[in-house]
Design a protein around this motif. Structure first.
Motif, PDB file in Angstrom:
ATOM      1  N   GLU A  56       1.215  -0.992   0.079  1.00 23.06           N
ATOM      2  CA  GLU A  56       0.157   0.048   0.007  1.00 23.06           C
ATOM      3  C   GLU A  56       1.222   1.222   0.165  1.00 23.06           C
ATOM      4  O   GLU A  56       1.774   1.118   0.782  1.00 23.06           O
ATOM      5  CB  GLU A  56      -0.707  -0.193   1.135  1.00 23.06           C
ATOM      6  CG  GLU A  56      -2.192  -1.030   1.394  1.00 23.06           C
ATOM      7  CD  GLU A  56      -1.777  -0.966   2.388  1.00 23.06           C
ATOM      8  OE1 GLU A  56      -2.373   0.149   3.639  1.00 23.06           O
ATOM      9  OE2 GLU A  56      -3.950  -1.479   2.810  1.00 23.06           O
ATOM     10  N   LEU A  57       0.591   2.112  -0.655  1.00 20.72           N
ATOM     11  CA  LEU A  57       1.186   3.664  -0.528  1.00 20.72           C
ATOM     12  C   LEU A  57      -0.063   4.596  -0.847  1.00 20.72           C
ATOM     13  O   LEU A  57      -0.636   4.476  -1.901  1.00 20.72           O
ATOM     14  CB  LEU A  57       1.866   3.674  -1.615  1.00 20.72           C
ATOM     15  CG  LEU A  57       2.717   4.938  -2.078  1.00 20.72           C
ATOM     16  CD1 LEU A  57       3.456   5.657  -0.275  1.00 20.72           C
ATOM     17  CD2 LEU A  57       4.226   5.358  -3.114  1.00 20.72           C
ATOM     18  N   TYR A  58      -0.379   6.404   0.206  1.00 21.35           N
ATOM     19  CA  TYR A  58      -0.992   7.040  -0.401  1.00 21.35           C
ATOM     20  C   TYR A  58      -0.222   7.458  -0.366  1.00 21.35           C
ATOM     21  O   TYR A  58       0.106   8.530   0.245  1.00 21.35           O
ATOM     22  CB  TYR A  58      -2.228   6.707   0.730  1.00 21.35           C
ATOM     23  CG  TYR A  58      -2.805   5.736   1.194  1.00 21.35           C
ATOM     24  CD1 TYR A  58      -4.090   5.757   0.357  1.00 21.35           C
ATOM     25  CD2 TYR A  58      -2.685   5.062   2.379  1.00 21.35           C
ATOM     26  CE1 TYR A  58      -5.150   4.110   1.010  1.00 21.35           C
ATOM     27  CE2 TYR A  58      -3.034   3.936   3.194  1.00 21.35           C
ATOM     28  CZ  TYR A  58      -4.356   3.604   2.096  1.00 21.35           C
ATOM     29  OH  TYR A  58      -5.436   2.811   1.956  1.00 21.35           O
ATOM     30  N   TYR A  59      -0.299   7.468  -1.594  1.00 20.15           N
ATOM     31  CA  TYR A  59       0.811   8.718  -2.146  1.00 20.15           C
ATOM     32  C   TYR A  59       0.068  10.618  -2.248  1.00 20.15           C
ATOM     33  O   TYR A  59       0.989  11.793  -2.698  1.00 20.15           O
ATOM     34  CB  TYR A  59       1.582   8.750  -3.643  1.00 20.15           C
ATOM     35  CG  TYR A  59       0.965   8.289  -4.703  1.00 20.15           C
ATOM     36  CD1 TYR A  59       0.206   9.306  -5.331  1.00 20.15           C
ATOM     37  CD2 TYR A  59      -0.191   6.464  -5.294  1.00 20.15           C
ATOM     38  CE1 TYR A  59      -0.962   9.187  -6.863  1.00 20.15           C
ATOM     39  CE2 TYR A  59      -0.900   7.068  -6.221  1.00 20.15           C
ATOM     40  CZ  TYR A  59      -1.440   7.590  -7.047  1.00 20.15           C
ATOM     41  OH  TYR A  59      -2.722   7.473  -7.127  1.00 20.15           O
ATOM     42  N   GLN A  60      -1.063  10.625  -2.627  1.00 21.07           N
ATOM     43  CA  GLN A  60      -1.855  12.374  -2.080  1.00 21.07           C
ATOM     44  C   GLN A  60      -1.003  13.109  -1.010  1.00 21.07           C
ATOM     45  O   GLN A  60      -0.514  12.909  -0.346  1.00 21.07           O
ATOM     46  CB  GLN A  60      -3.232  12.028  -2.222  1.00 21.07           C
ATOM     47  CG  GLN A  60      -3.960  13.489  -2.381  1.00 21.07           C
ATOM     48  CD  GLN A  60      -5.219  13.559  -2.501  1.00 21.07           C
ATOM     49  OE1 GLN A  60      -6.291  12.326  -2.098  1.00 21.07           O
ATOM     50  NE2 GLN A  60      -5.875  14.412  -2.948  1.00 21.07           N
ATOM     51  N   GLY A  61      -0.756  13.992  -1.695  1.00 18.01           N
ATOM     52  CA  GLY A  61      -0.179  15.315  -1.703  1.00 18.01           C
ATOM     53  C   GLY A  61       1.320  14.825  -1.056  1.00 18.01           C
ATOM     54  O   GLY A  61       2.761  15.669  -0.231  1.00 18.01           O
ATOM     55  N   ILE A  62       1.997  13.679  -1.112  1.00 16.00           N
ATOM     56  CA  ILE A  62       3.477  13.448  -1.332  1.00 16.00           C
ATOM     57  C   ILE A  62       4.415  13.705  -2.017  1.00 16.00           C
ATOM     58  O   ILE A  62       4.350  13.719  -3.580  1.00 16.00           O
ATOM     59  CB  ILE A  62       3.394  11.769  -1.186  1.00 16.00           C
ATOM     60  CG1 ILE A  62       2.769  10.812  -0.253  1.00 16.00           C
ATOM     61  CG2 ILE A  62       5.323  11.849  -1.137  1.00 16.00           C
ATOM     62  CD1 ILE A  62       3.072   9.866   0.118  1.00 16.00           C
ATOM     63  N   PRO A  63       5.293  14.858  -1.553  1.00 15.42           N
ATOM     64  CA  PRO A  63       6.744  15.651  -2.677  1.00 15.42           C
ATOM     65  C   PRO A  63       7.553  14.512  -3.669  1.00 15.42           C
ATOM     66  O   PRO A  63       7.376  13.495  -3.530  1.00 15.42           O
ATOM     67  CB  PRO A  63       7.771  16.250  -2.470  1.00 15.42           C
ATOM     68  CG  PRO A  63       6.801  16.780  -1.151  1.00 15.42           C
ATOM     69  CD  PRO A  63       5.470  15.672  -0.374  1.00 15.42           C
TER      70      PRO A  63
END
Length: 219
Positions: free
Chosen positions: A206-213
């Protein structure tokens, strides 16, 4: 066994990175001899290599590896770079049931504009019973890749990894259709470090990448 063996062409393009090394240890013939000795010593059933220069693969590595009993699959990077990935296995231990060579350069997709590649193999273990060699045990998916280096482009790296994982998943599903369980060995130079978001995706799924630079994905 998995190694990034440092393509000589890349070494010579970036000599400033190796200014602390004695010049004689940077020579390809010296390094190749040590590498092949290391492989022979440990005799791995599966060998994955990254930064394998194409002419060195055909002229130096493959001839010796085949004599050691390995079957190898090579995929050169697209574009102008001369290196790629190799995935090898002992012919006496496995038989090849499937192979997929992946190119991450997708000109129709703006994000995927780099020339990295990957290899996904489906292997079946072999066992000798008397004079007969038979397939035995569940299939094994072996994947090898070298993801983009650029620490500022984690978005590209993540997209490349997604392509690899999708192909691995396709191999696993093809086995499930036949009622077979398939384990996975995923090797490579991921240009990442532990406990980063990219690492989290590989280890947890899993990886919630929203908002990660972009740079945080892999740095």
């Amino acid at each position: 066994m998995s190694y990034n063996i440092l393509a000589q062409d890349l070494l010579e393009e970036n000599q400033q990175l190796y200014a602390h090394c004695p010049p004689e240890v940077l020579q390809w013939n010296y390094r190749c001899s040590l590498l092949l000795s290391e492989i022979e010593k440990w005799a791995p059933d599966i060998l994955c290599l990254q930064e394998v220069q194409e002419n060195h693969y055909h002229e130096h590595l493959y001839p010796v590896l085949s004599q050691m009993g390995y079957t190898c699959v090579y995929q050169r990077r697209t574009g102008t770079k001369t290196d790629g990935c190799a995935a090898c296995y002992r012919s006496a231990v496995f038989t090849e049931a499937g192979v997929s060579k992946l190119e991450f350069f997708r000109p129709e997709t703006g994000l995927l504009d780099r020339h990295n590649v990957g290899i996904v193999l489906l292997l079946r273990p072999l066992v000798t019973r008397g004079a007969e060699v038979k397939e035995a045990g569940p299939p094994l998916c072996v994947a090898n890749t070298h993801l983009l280096f650029n620490p500022r482009r984690g978005d590209i790296k993540l997209a490349q990894l997604a392509i690899m994982l999708a192909e691995i998943n396709a191999m696993i599903k093809s086995c499930k259709v036949r009622g077979e369980h398939c384990n996975v060995v995923f090797c490579g130079d991921f240009n990442s470090i532990p406990y980063t978001p990219l690492y989290q995706l590989l280890t947890t799924g899993e990886l919630y990448y929203q908002g990660i630079p972009n740079r945080v994905i892999i740095s």
